[in-house]
Design a protein around this motif. Sequence first.
Motif, short mmCIF file in Angstrom:
data_model
loop_
_atom_site.label_atom_id
_atom_site.label_comp_id
_atom_site.label_asym_id
_atom_site.label_seq_id
_atom_site.Cartn_x
_atom_site.Cartn_y
_atom_site.Cartn_z
N ARG A 115 0.84 -1.19 0.00
CA ARG A 115 0.00 0.00 0.00
C ARG A 115 0.87 1.24 0.00
N GLN A 123 0.04 3.07 6.48
CA GLN A 123 -1.21 2.83 7.17
C GLN A 123 -1.86 1.52 6.70
N PRO A 124 -2.37 0.74 7.63
CA PRO A 124 -3.04 -0.49 7.25
C PRO A 124 -4.44 -0.20 6.73
N GLU A 125 -5.01 -1.17 6.05
CA GLU A 125 -6.39 -1.08 5.58
C GLU A 125 -7.32 -1.64 6.65
N GLU A 126 -8.34 -0.87 7.04
CA GLU A 126 -9.32 -1.36 8.00
C GLU A 126 -10.33 -2.23 7.25
N VAL A 127 -10.49 -3.46 7.72
CA VAL A 127 -11.42 -4.41 7.10
C VAL A 127 -12.59 -4.61 8.05
N PHE A 146 -7.24 -4.89 11.09
CA PHE A 146 -6.39 -4.10 10.21
C PHE A 146 -5.52 -5.04 9.39
N ASP A 147 -5.53 -4.83 8.09
CA ASP A 147 -4.74 -5.63 7.17
C ASP A 147 -3.49 -4.84 6.79
N TRP A 148 -2.35 -5.35 7.21
CA TRP A 148 -1.08 -4.70 6.92
C TRP A 148 -0.46 -5.22 5.63
N GLY A 149 -1.20 -6.03 4.89
CA GLY A 149 -0.70 -6.54 3.62
C GLY A 149 0.47 -7.47 3.82
#
Length: 156
Positions: free
Chosen positions: A28, A32-36, A66-69
């Motif tokens: 990303r 910042q992580p993506e909030e799922v 939170f998805d940190w990929g």
Amino acid sequence: MKRISKYILIIGLSLSCLFMSACSKSGRSGDQPEEVVELFNNAWVMENYMNAVQDYDHVINEQVYFDWGERSMGPTEYRYRGIVYLTDEEADRLWNAYTWDEADDVQFEFGKMETDFIGDGPWYSSQDFNTDNYSTVIVNYTVFDGEKLVFDFSQM
């Protein structure tokens, strides 16, 4: 012996650089992580966290993480927030089983749930209810309006 130590040092430094490079990469932009947010209509939260509630009509809840990929390194700690619609008998039983104090300025935060039907309160909270139900989580709030429970808690 010095030659072997030199090779071990070079290999160690190379591996360290590779590890640091891998940790700094992200799928990303930014750090910042993506909030799922996933929406559920099942009883999992009730079966695992609200054992003091003996009867209810249905529950709607969100599971948030939170998805940190690619940088994700371990298990995910989940946040659960939702609404438990109680039967009339269970609402009366809970009202009488616990001491409920009026809650000040409750702010609900939901990602995918419709909040128009939650109601205006007044809302009440009970420390004893929280203690009986949430021994292994961090409780943001659980409030009760005499008909339904609205909750928000996170795993540790």
